[in-house]
Design an enzyme around this catalytic site. Structure first.
Site, PDB file in Angstrom:
ATOM      1  N   TRP A 129       0.644  -1.369   0.065  1.00  0.00           N
ATOM      2  CA  TRP A 129      -0.076  -0.312  -0.030  1.00  0.00           C
ATOM      3  C   TRP A 129       0.882   1.184  -0.534  1.00  0.00           C
ATOM      4  O   TRP A 129       2.266   1.206   1.070  1.00  0.00           O
ATOM      5  CB  TRP A 129      -0.543   0.327   1.543  1.00  0.00           C
ATOM      6  CG  TRP A 129      -1.176   1.208   1.635  1.00  0.00           C
ATOM      7  CD1 TRP A 129      -0.723   2.029   2.482  1.00  0.00           C
ATOM      8  CD2 TRP A 129      -3.268   1.608   1.157  1.00  0.00           C
ATOM      9  NE1 TRP A 129      -2.204   3.430   2.446  1.00  0.00           N
ATOM     10  CE2 TRP A 129      -3.461   3.461   1.455  1.00  0.00           C
ATOM     11  CE3 TRP A 129      -3.620   1.325   0.515  1.00  0.00           C
ATOM     12  CZ2 TRP A 129      -4.595   3.988   1.344  1.00  0.00           C
ATOM     13  CZ3 TRP A 129      -5.193   1.991  -0.502  1.00  0.00           C
ATOM     14  CH2 TRP A 129      -5.565   3.372   0.694  1.00  0.00           C
ATOM     15  N   MET A 130       0.364   2.561  -0.823  1.00  0.00           N
ATOM     16  CA  MET A 130       0.927   3.779  -0.304  1.00  0.00           C
ATOM     17  C   MET A 130      -0.007   4.633  -0.681  1.00  0.00           C
ATOM     18  O   MET A 130      -1.425   4.107  -1.308  1.00  0.00           O
ATOM     19  CB  MET A 130       1.529   3.881  -1.942  1.00  0.00           C
ATOM     20  CG  MET A 130       2.830   5.213  -2.321  1.00  0.00           C
ATOM     21  SD  MET A 130       3.114   5.486  -3.073  1.00  0.00           S
ATOM     22  CE  MET A 130       2.237   4.981  -5.189  1.00  0.00           C
ATOM     23  N   ASN A 131       0.197   5.796   0.060  1.00  0.00           N
ATOM     24  CA  ASN A 131      -0.648   6.628   0.028  1.00  0.00           C
ATOM     25  C   ASN A 131      -0.029   8.677  -0.215  1.00  0.00           C
ATOM     26  O   ASN A 131       0.690   8.112  -0.937  1.00  0.00           O
ATOM     27  CB  ASN A 131      -2.040   7.165   1.094  1.00  0.00           C
ATOM     28  CG  ASN A 131      -1.475   6.675   2.335  1.00  0.00           C
ATOM     29  OD1 ASN A 131      -1.010   5.788   2.969  1.00  0.00           O
ATOM     30  ND2 ASN A 131      -2.059   8.176   3.617  1.00  0.00           N
ATOM     31  N   ASP A 132      -0.187   9.366   0.715  1.00  0.00           N
ATOM     32  CA  ASP A 132       0.674  10.640   0.309  1.00  0.00           C
ATOM     33  C   ASP A 132       2.093  10.969  -0.463  1.00  0.00           C
ATOM     34  O   ASP A 132       2.667  10.243   0.381  1.00  0.00           O
ATOM     35  CB  ASP A 132       0.414  11.644   1.329  1.00  0.00           C
ATOM     36  CG  ASP A 132      -1.528  11.231   2.409  1.00  0.00           C
ATOM     37  OD1 ASP A 132      -1.939  10.784   1.981  1.00  0.00           O
ATOM     38  OD2 ASP A 132      -1.456  11.617   3.752  1.00  0.00           O
ATOM     39  N   TRP A 140      -4.117   0.643   3.773  1.00  0.00           N
ATOM     40  CA  TRP A 140      -3.217   1.435   4.488  1.00  0.00           C
ATOM     41  C   TRP A 140      -3.519   0.611   6.030  1.00  0.00           C
ATOM     42  O   TRP A 140      -3.474  -0.209   6.823  1.00  0.00           O
ATOM     43  CB  TRP A 140      -5.099   2.362   4.931  1.00  0.00           C
ATOM     44  CG  TRP A 140      -4.152   3.247   5.636  1.00  0.00           C
ATOM     45  CD1 TRP A 140      -3.148   4.356   4.528  1.00  0.00           C
ATOM     46  CD2 TRP A 140      -4.158   4.020   6.888  1.00  0.00           C
ATOM     47  NE1 TRP A 140      -2.746   5.696   6.209  1.00  0.00           N
ATOM     48  CE2 TRP A 140      -2.957   5.081   7.116  1.00  0.00           C
ATOM     49  CE3 TRP A 140      -4.984   3.224   8.215  1.00  0.00           C
ATOM     50  CZ2 TRP A 140      -3.389   6.253   8.843  1.00  0.00           C
ATOM     51  CZ3 TRP A 140      -5.021   3.724   9.431  1.00  0.00           C
ATOM     52  CH2 TRP A 140      -4.115   4.844   9.724  1.00  0.00           C
ATOM     53  N   TRP A 180       3.485   9.726   9.991  1.00  0.00           N
ATOM     54  CA  TRP A 180       2.572  10.197   8.668  1.00  0.00           C
ATOM     55  C   TRP A 180       3.150  11.429   7.647  1.00  0.00           C
ATOM     56  O   TRP A 180       3.836  11.864   7.909  1.00  0.00           O
ATOM     57  CB  TRP A 180       0.976  10.657   9.969  1.00  0.00           C
ATOM     58  CG  TRP A 180       0.503   9.589   9.728  1.00  0.00           C
ATOM     59  CD1 TRP A 180       0.570   7.796   9.618  1.00  0.00           C
ATOM     60  CD2 TRP A 180      -1.007   9.511  10.869  1.00  0.00           C
ATOM     61  NE1 TRP A 180      -0.267   7.280  10.764  1.00  0.00           N
ATOM     62  CE2 TRP A 180      -1.726   7.875  10.419  1.00  0.00           C
ATOM     63  CE3 TRP A 180      -1.843  10.438  11.429  1.00  0.00           C
ATOM     64  CZ2 TRP A 180      -2.960   7.875  11.759  1.00  0.00           C
ATOM     65  CZ3 TRP A 180      -2.546   9.707  12.115  1.00  0.00           C
ATOM     66  CH2 TRP A 180      -2.815   8.428  12.172  1.00  0.00           C
ATOM     67  N   ASP A 195       0.227  17.347   9.310  1.00  0.00           N
ATOM     68  CA  ASP A 195       0.684  17.221   8.011  1.00  0.00           C
ATOM     69  C   ASP A 195       0.965  18.958   7.772  1.00  0.00           C
ATOM     70  O   ASP A 195       1.176  19.370   7.198  1.00  0.00           O
ATOM     71  CB  ASP A 195      -0.852  17.525   7.110  1.00  0.00           C
ATOM     72  CG  ASP A 195      -1.291  15.989   6.596  1.00  0.00           C
ATOM     73  OD1 ASP A 195      -0.629  14.463   8.341  1.00  0.00           O
ATOM     74  OD2 ASP A 195      -2.745  16.527   6.686  1.00  0.00           O
TER      75      ASP A 195
HETATM   76  N1  DQQ Z   1      -2.588  10.463   5.645  1.00  0.00           N
HETATM   77  C1  DQQ Z   1      -3.459  12.016   5.227  1.00  0.00           C
HETATM   78  C2  DQQ Z   1      -2.991  12.488   6.350  1.00  0.00           C
HETATM   79  C3  DQQ Z   1      -2.361  12.064   6.802  1.00  0.00           C
HETATM   80  C4  DQQ Z   1      -1.058  10.374   6.096  1.00  0.00           C
HETATM   81  C5  DQQ Z   1      -4.044  12.396   4.027  1.00  0.00           C
HETATM   82  C6  DQQ Z   1      -1.823   9.399   7.141  1.00  0.00           C
HETATM   83  O1  DQQ Z   1      -4.188  13.994   6.270  1.00  0.00           O
HETATM   84  O2  DQQ Z   1      -1.288  12.378   7.901  1.00  0.00           O
HETATM   85  O3  DQQ Z   1      -4.440  11.181   3.323  1.00  0.00           O
HETATM   86  O4  DQQ Z   1      -1.687   8.602   6.121  1.00  0.00           O
END
Ligand code: DQQ
Length: 649
Positions: free
Chosen positions: A132-135, A159, A194, A259
C-alpha cells in the site's frame, strides 16, 4: 541551524501477523446490515459460535460506547454488507478505503484473472514494488537527485502501519527504491509516521517535519534530519531527541492536527510553517514560527479558516508569479507574487486550491475571490487525486505537484494484486496568467522522453453521432494530444438553453446527446467498444448566448466488472477567446490522467477493464452531439516503460 546529535533510526520490527489484513472482521453493533450479512453468509454457524460472536460484538459495542461518550460521535468503521472495512477514520485520518464501489463489495467479486490484474500495474507511474502507498511526502531536489517519500505500509496492500517509503530519480521518470526512511519506533509516532514536508536551509541542512500518531493516537509534529548530509541519497535519517516539537493547540482535539508544510522564511529571517486542523466544522491552518526548527511559537489567529469545510489535511502554501513562467522558491514574496493555498478535505477527499494574498505581518492569507475559497471552489483535479504536495525544484526553477491516486476497485482486488495506489505523474505548476484564478498543471517535460514513434491524425471530420477508430495498436501506455474545432455555423444556429445546467456527473455522460456535445476521445476501448472510457467536452449555450464548456470523463462503461467504481465526473473549464479546445491524455494501464486547455482543468481516473486490455486497448474519436460536427487533430505516442529499480542497499 545546528542540529544536535541523535540516534540513527533503527530498523523497525513488526510483531503483527500480516495475514490479519485478510481476516474478515465482525464490525456492526447489533442488528442492521451486520446481522443480515452474518445471517446470509453463515447458516451453518453453530449456536456456540454465534454466541461467541455475540459476546465479541457486545464487548466491541461497549468499547465504542465508552469512546463515543468521551469524544463525541464515533467515526464509522463498519463493514455493513455493501461497504468494505473502513480504514484510517478510526485512527483519526481520512478514509483510506474506496467507499464508492458499485455493487456488493462483500458479495461475490468479479472473477478477476491473473492476466487482468497483472495488466493493471502501471508502466511509467511511480509505484513501490508492492503493498500500500498513499500521500506524497517531503519531495525535494538534493545533490543531483529528486527525492520522493511516501506513506507506505510495508506489510500489506491496505492502509496501516505507516512508514515513509523513499525513492530517488534523476529525471522524475526512472526511479530507484531505497530503504524506508522513517519508521514508527518512538512513543510519539508509534501509531504511524504520517505526512510531512522537507525544507532545504540556506546553510545546506535538510529538515523534515512530519506528523507522528502517538501511542495514544495524538497527532504530534516531529523533526528529522539526514544522518549524513554528504550522502546524496540521504539513506539514513535521525529523529530529533527533543521530539515532539509541537502538539495540538489548546482546544483542538488530538486527532485533528497534522501534516506540517515546507517552511518559508520571512523578511525578518524567521521560519514559518502551517499545520492543518479544524474547530467544529471549520477547517483551519495554524502558523508556527521558529528560528532553529526545535522550538516553535504559535502565532495568534490562523492563516486562514473556512466554515463548513471540516478537517484540513495536507495543507500546502506556496507563492506563484503573476508575470513569469518560472516557479518560485517557497520563501519568495513581494511584488509580482500571489500565494496559493491548497487543502485536502478529509470529508470529501478532494484537493481544493485558491489564489490569494499573503499578509506576513497580519499572519493571514485572503483569497482573491471568496467564491473560489479553499474547500468550496476550484480543485486540482476532478477525479481521483488527493493529499497532494508541491515543492520548488531549484534545478529547473519550477514548482512541481505530486498527488496520491488511490484505487477505485475493491479492497479484495487490491489484496489479490498485492499493491494499491499510484502517484500522479509529477506536474509542473504555474499560475494561469490569462484567468488569474486557475493554475496550469502539466506533466513534467521529462516524461516525453518515454514517447515512442508518434502517429498523427490530422483534420478528421467527426460528424454528429460518429465514432471513428484511430489506427494504433495497443494503447495501454500512450500519450495523446488532441484539438477540436466545433462547426461554427452550428454553434451559432443552436438554440439557447436557458435552463440547461450542465453537470458532468449528473447530466448523463458520453451517451447523453446534446446539441453541442459530448465529443472527444475514447481510451481503453476494446474493438467492439464493449468497454470504453471517454474524455469529452460538452458545450452549452447560456441565456446570455455565451458558451460554457465542460470537461468530463465517463467511466460507466469502463469495465464489465461490477466491483469497481464507474462514476462520471468533471467540471467546467474556462475557454478563452481564440482558444481551440484541447486535451492531453496519459494512459497508463489502470490510470488515465487528462488535462484540458493546457492544464487549466484536469481529471484523473482509475479504470479496470476486463476486455480492453493488452492488444485490445484501443483509441477512438467520437462525437455524440446532435447538431454539430467537429474537426479533430490527434497525435498519439505509444509510451515506453520507465525503469523502476529495487534498492541495492
Ligand atoms: N494521510 C492523510 C494525512 C495523514 C496521512 C491524508 C496518514 O492527513 O498524515 O491522506 O497516512
Amino acid at each position: 541551524m545546528a542540529v544536535p546529535e541523535a540516534t540513527v533510526v533503527v530498523a523497525y520490527h513488526r510483531i503483527e501477523d500480516p495475514s490479519s489484513y485478510n481476516t474478515p472482521l465482525l464490525h456492526n453493533c447489533g442488528g442492521g446490515g451486520g446481522g443480515g450479512n452474518l445471517r446470509s453468509r453463515g447458516r451453518w454457524v453453530t449456536t456456540t459460535i454465534a454466541l461467541a460472536c455475540l459476546l465479541i460484538v457486545s464487548v466491541a459495542c461497549i468499547g465504542l460506547f465508552t469512546f463515543t461518550s468521551k469524544h463525541g460521535p464515533a467515526t464509522v468503521h463498519v463493514s455493513n454488507g455493501a461497504m468494505p472495512v473502513s480504514r484510517g477514520r478510526p485512527e483519526g485520518v481520512s478514509e483510506k478505503t474506496n467507499r464508492l464501489v458499485v455493487g456488493d463489495a462483500n458479495g461475490p467479486p468479479y472473477p478477476w484473472t491473473n492476466n487482468m490484474l497483472t495488466w493493471q500495474r502501471t508502466g511509467f507511474h511511480f509505484q513501490p514494488e508492492k503493498n500500500w502507498m498513499n500521500d506524497p511526502n517531503g519531495p525535494m531536489y538534493y545533490k543531483g537527485f529528486y527525492h520522493f517519500f511516501y506513506q507506505y505500509n510495508p506489510n500489506g496492500a491496505v492502509w496501516g502501519d505507516i512508514v515513509w517509503g523513499h525513492a530517488v530519480s534523476k529525471d522524475f521518470v526512472h526511479w530507484t527504491h531505497l530503504p524506508v526512511a522513517l519508521v514508527p519506533d518512538q512513543w510519539y509516532d508509534q501509531n504511524g509516521v504520517w505526512s510531512g514536508s522537507a525544507t532545504l536551509l540556506p546553510d545546506g541542512q535538510v529538515i523534515i517535519l512530519y506528523t507522528g500518531s502517538s501511542n495514544e493516537s495524538a497527532q504530534l509534529q516531529n523533526l528529522a534530519y539526514p544522518a549524513n548530509l554528504s550522502d546524496p541519497l540521504l539513506v539514513d535519517w535521525v529523529k530529533y531527541p527533543g521530539n515532539p516539537i509541537i502538539g495540538p493547540p489548546k482546544g483542538i482535539y488530538k486527532k485533528d492536527f497534522r501534516d506540517p508544510t515546507t517552511a518559508w522564511r520571512t523578511s525578518e529571517g524567521k521560519w514559518r510553517i502551517t499545520v492543518g486542523s479544524k474547530a467544529g466544522r471549520t477547517g483551519a491552518a495554524f502558523v508556527y514560527e521558529t528560528e532553529d526548527f526545535k522550538t516553535y511559537r504559535l502565532l495568534p489567529g490562523v492563516l486562514h479558516a473556512v466554515p463548513g469545510t471540516g478537517m484540513w489535511e495536507c495543507v500546502d502554501f506556496f507563492p506563484v508569479s503573476i508575470n513569469s513562467k518560472n516557479g518560485l522558491d517557497t520563501s519568495t514574496n513581494g511584488k509580482g507574487v500571489k500565494h496559493v493555498m491548497k487543502v485536502s478535505l478529509d470529508d470529501d477527499r478532494h484537493d481544493y486550491y485558491s489564489v490569494g494574498t499573503y499578509d506576513v505581518i497580519a499572519n493571514t492569507w485572503t483569497p482573491d475571490n471568496p467564491q473560489n475559497d479553499v474547500g468550496i471552489g476550484i480543485r486540482y483535479d476532478y477525479g481521483v487525486f488527493y493529499a497532494s504536495k508541491t515543492f520548488y525544484d531549484q534545478k529547473k526553477g519550477r514548482r512541481i505537484l505530486w498527488g496520491w491516486i488511490s484505487e477505485s476497485d475493491s479492497e479484495k482486488s487490491d489484496v489479490l494484486k498485492g499493491w494499491a495506489s499510484v502517484q500522479s505523474i509529477p506536474r509542473t505548476l504555474l499560475l494561469d496568467q490569462k484567468t488569474g484564478t486557475h493554475l496550469l498543471q502539466w506533466p513534467v517535460e521529462e516524461i516525453e522522453s518515454l514517447r515512442l514513434d508518434g502517429k498523427d491524425f490530422n483534420n478528421i471530420k467527426v460528424e454528429a453521432g460518429a465514432v471513428i477508430p484511430l489506427d494504433v495498436e495497443s494503447s495501454s501506455q500512450a500519450d495523446v494530444v488532441a484539438e477540436f474545432e466545433v462547426d461554427k455555423a452550428a454553434v451559432e444556429a443552436v438554440e439557447v438553453s436557458p435552463n440547461e445546467e450542465f453537470n458532468c456527473a449528473s447530466s448523463g455522460g458520453a451517451s447523453q446527446r446534446g446539441s453541442l456535445g459530448p465529443f472527444g476521445i475514447l481510451v481503453l476501448a476494446d474493438p467492439s467498444r464493449s468497454e470504453q472510457t471517454s474524455l469529452h467536452f460538452y458545450i452549452s449555450k447560456t441565456s446570455s448566448g455565451s458558451l460554457k464548456t465542460s470537461f468530463c470523463t465517463d467511466q460507466s462503461r469502463s469495465s464489465q466488472a461490477s466491483d469497481v467504481n464507474k462514476q462520471i465526473y468533471g467540471s467546467f473549464v474556462p475557454v478563452l477567446q481564440g482558444e481551440k479546445l484541447s486535451m492531453r491524455i496519459l494512459v497508463d494501464h489502470s490510470i488515465v490522467e487528462a488535462f484540458a486547455q493546457g492544464g487549466r482543468t484536469s481529471i484523473t481516473s482509475r479504470v479496470y477493464p476486463t476486455r480492453a486490455i493488452y492488444h485490445n486497448a484501443r483509441i477512438f474519436l467520437f462525437n455524440n452531439a446532435t447538431d454539430a460536427s467537429v474537426l479533430a487533430s490527434v497525435k498519439i505516442w505509444p509510451m515506453n516503460s520507465a525503469s523502476i529499480q529495487a534498492s541495492s542497499h
